[in-house]
Structures are given as C-alpha cells and as structure tokens.
Write a protein that holds these residues in place. Sequence first.
Motif, mmCIF file in Angstrom:
data_model
loop_
_atom_site.group_PDB
_atom_site.id
_atom_site.type_symbol
_atom_site.label_atom_id
_atom_site.label_comp_id
_atom_site.label_asym_id
_atom_site.label_seq_id
_atom_site.Cartn_x
_atom_site.Cartn_y
_atom_site.Cartn_z
ATOM 1 N N HIS A 85 0.827 -1.199 0.000
ATOM 2 C CA HIS A 85 0.000 0.000 0.000
ATOM 3 C C HIS A 85 0.865 1.253 0.000
ATOM 4 N N THR A 86 1.905 1.253 0.813
ATOM 5 C CA THR A 86 2.811 2.398 0.876
ATOM 6 C C THR A 86 3.485 2.618 -0.475
ATOM 7 N N ALA A 87 3.960 1.534 -1.076
ATOM 8 C CA ALA A 87 4.607 1.627 -2.389
ATOM 9 C C ALA A 87 3.622 2.123 -3.441
ATOM 10 N N LEU A 88 2.401 1.615 -3.396
ATOM 11 C CA LEU A 88 1.392 2.020 -4.367
ATOM 12 C C LEU A 88 1.009 3.489 -4.190
ATOM 13 N N SER A 89 0.829 3.909 -2.952
ATOM 14 C CA SER A 89 0.499 5.317 -2.684
ATOM 15 C C SER A 89 1.605 6.241 -3.177
ATOM 16 N N ASP A 109 -7.752 -7.980 -18.232
ATOM 17 C CA ASP A 109 -7.080 -9.224 -18.590
ATOM 18 C C ASP A 109 -6.212 -9.792 -17.469
ATOM 19 N N PHE A 110 -6.310 -9.220 -16.269
ATOM 20 C CA PHE A 110 -5.466 -9.648 -15.159
ATOM 21 C C PHE A 110 -6.311 -10.167 -14.005
ATOM 22 N N SER A 111 -5.776 -11.177 -13.336
ATOM 23 C CA SER A 111 -6.454 -11.699 -12.144
ATOM 24 C C SER A 111 -6.166 -10.761 -10.974
ATOM 25 N N PRO A 112 -6.973 -10.823 -9.930
ATOM 26 C CA PRO A 112 -6.704 -9.986 -8.758
ATOM 27 C C PRO A 112 -5.296 -10.198 -8.204
ATOM 28 N N ASP A 113 -4.792 -11.421 -8.294
ATOM 29 C CA ASP A 113 -3.446 -11.712 -7.791
ATOM 30 C C ASP A 113 -2.365 -10.977 -8.579
ATOM 31 N N GLU A 114 -2.627 -10.704 -9.848
ATOM 32 C CA GLU A 114 -1.645 -10.041 -10.703
ATOM 33 C C GLU A 114 -1.794 -8.529 -10.729
ATOM 34 N N ALA A 115 -2.931 -8.027 -10.286
ATOM 35 C CA ALA A 115 -3.262 -6.616 -10.463
ATOM 36 C C ALA A 115 -2.267 -5.680 -9.787
ATOM 37 N N LEU A 116 -1.953 -5.906 -8.540
ATOM 38 C CA LEU A 116 -1.059 -5.006 -7.811
ATOM 39 C C LEU A 116 0.298 -4.912 -8.495
ATOM 40 N N ASP A 117 0.885 -6.056 -8.834
ATOM 41 C CA ASP A 117 2.194 -6.043 -9.493
ATOM 42 C C ASP A 117 2.127 -5.322 -10.840
ATOM 43 N N HIS A 118 1.028 -5.549 -11.573
ATOM 44 C CA HIS A 118 0.880 -4.901 -12.883
ATOM 45 C C HIS A 118 0.766 -3.382 -12.740
ATOM 46 N N VAL A 119 0.009 -2.949 -11.758
ATOM 47 C CA VAL A 119 -0.156 -1.510 -11.537
ATOM 48 C C VAL A 119 1.178 -0.873 -11.142
ATOM 49 N N LEU A 120 1.859 -1.472 -10.180
ATOM 50 C CA LEU A 120 3.145 -0.907 -9.741
ATOM 51 C C LEU A 120 4.156 -0.871 -10.891
ATOM 52 N N ALA A 121 4.259 -1.952 -11.628
ATOM 53 C CA ALA A 121 5.188 -1.989 -12.764
ATOM 54 C C ALA A 121 4.778 -0.961 -13.815
ATOM 55 N N GLY A 122 3.469 -0.839 -14.048
ATOM 56 C CA GLY A 122 2.984 0.118 -15.039
ATOM 57 C C GLY A 122 3.299 1.555 -14.662
ATOM 58 N N ILE A 123 3.059 1.904 -13.417
ATOM 59 C CA ILE A 123 3.353 3.274 -12.972
ATOM 60 C C ILE A 123 4.845 3.546 -13.096
ATOM 61 N N ARG A 124 5.656 2.624 -12.587
ATOM 62 C CA ARG A 124 7.111 2.831 -12.642
ATOM 63 C C ARG A 124 7.597 2.983 -14.075
ATOM 64 N N SER A 125 7.106 2.162 -14.953
ATOM 65 C CA SER A 125 7.501 2.223 -16.355
ATOM 66 C C SER A 125 7.036 3.520 -17.011
ATOM 67 N N ARG A 126 5.789 3.884 -16.758
ATOM 68 C CA ARG A 126 5.218 5.050 -17.424
ATOM 69 C C ARG A 126 5.742 6.370 -16.877
ATOM 70 N N LEU A 127 6.306 6.353 -15.676
ATOM 71 C CA LEU A 127 6.925 7.577 -15.140
ATOM 72 C C LEU A 127 8.115 8.030 -15.985
#
Length: 170
Positions: A85-89, A109-127
């Motif tokens: 949560h801290t990392a995501l915030s 296209d992602f399961s709930p188990d994959e969602a957090l990792d996908h979001v974090l990776a996506g934000i980091r990449s898109r920054l």
Amino acid sequence: MPSSPARLEPFNSAPADSAVQALLTCCHSLRWAHRLADHRPYPDLDALLAAADEAVYDLTPADLAEALAGESLTPLPDGAYSAAHTALSAAHAAYESRFGHVFVVCLDDFSPDEALDHVLAGIRSRLTHDPEEERLITSEELRRLARGRLTRLLGEPGPRPARNSPNVPD
C-alpha cells in the motif's frame, strides 16, 4: 463478439439524456458520450465499440483531461494495507505529480493476484515517459476501460475486470 440487436434495443431507444448519463459511467467525457448517443442506433455491440474507440481517439487534450478528472481510485482490498500500500500510494503520488492526473490502466485481462504487481510496474515504467508519449498511452488505457465498461453496461459477455483491483479506476 457479435451481439443480438435486442441487447442494444434499450440503449438505442433510450432518451438522449439517459443514454448520455449511462455512457458517462463508461468514459467521463461529455464529447465522447454525446457523440455515441447522437449516432444511435447501433446494429450490434461491435459497431458500438468501434464508434467508442473512434470517439476516444478523437478526444482533444481538454476532453482527455475531463475524462481523467472523472476517474477515481478504488480502495485497496481488505488486508492489503501493508508495504505494498505504501509503495502504491507513493507511486500514484509520483505519477500524479509528474503528469497532473490519476494513473489509469485497464486490468480486464489480469487476475486480482496479478493486479497489484501490474499496476506498480505500469506506474514505474510510465513515469519514464515524456508527457506526449504518456498522453497517448493514457488515452489507449482509457479506451480499453471504456470498452470493458460499455460491454458490461450492456450486459454482454466479455472480459471482466480484476476484482478488488488495487487503487486503479474500474
């Protein structure tokens, strides 16, 4: 994924104001919603989705900003308040600071188990993107979100969003 015209009949025959209000739940751009409502009736879901795609591609920067302003973050699932949560915030705050709007990503296209990792990776990449590149990617993610929402709005089978998605628009 052709659909029966009967599935679209309530949408096609709804008063314009009602159709626009329903469409705004899929994409928060008035221009997008009015354009789709004004071009009814649609013969099938594929035709509606094609029109929705085209309407997203035609959004001006101001229209895109309006659509993004309507997006919100969903709460994290119960028990997810941890280091993740801290990392995501922090990632969301960095993204919003850099680009001036909420991070959007379609998780259909992602399961709930994959969602957090996908979001974090996506934000980091898109920054790392420049603002114009990120505007194009954000527009594409908004298009994907709108397609999924439209499909669900009309009760059609199709991709389902990851449930309990971590702080991403649904």
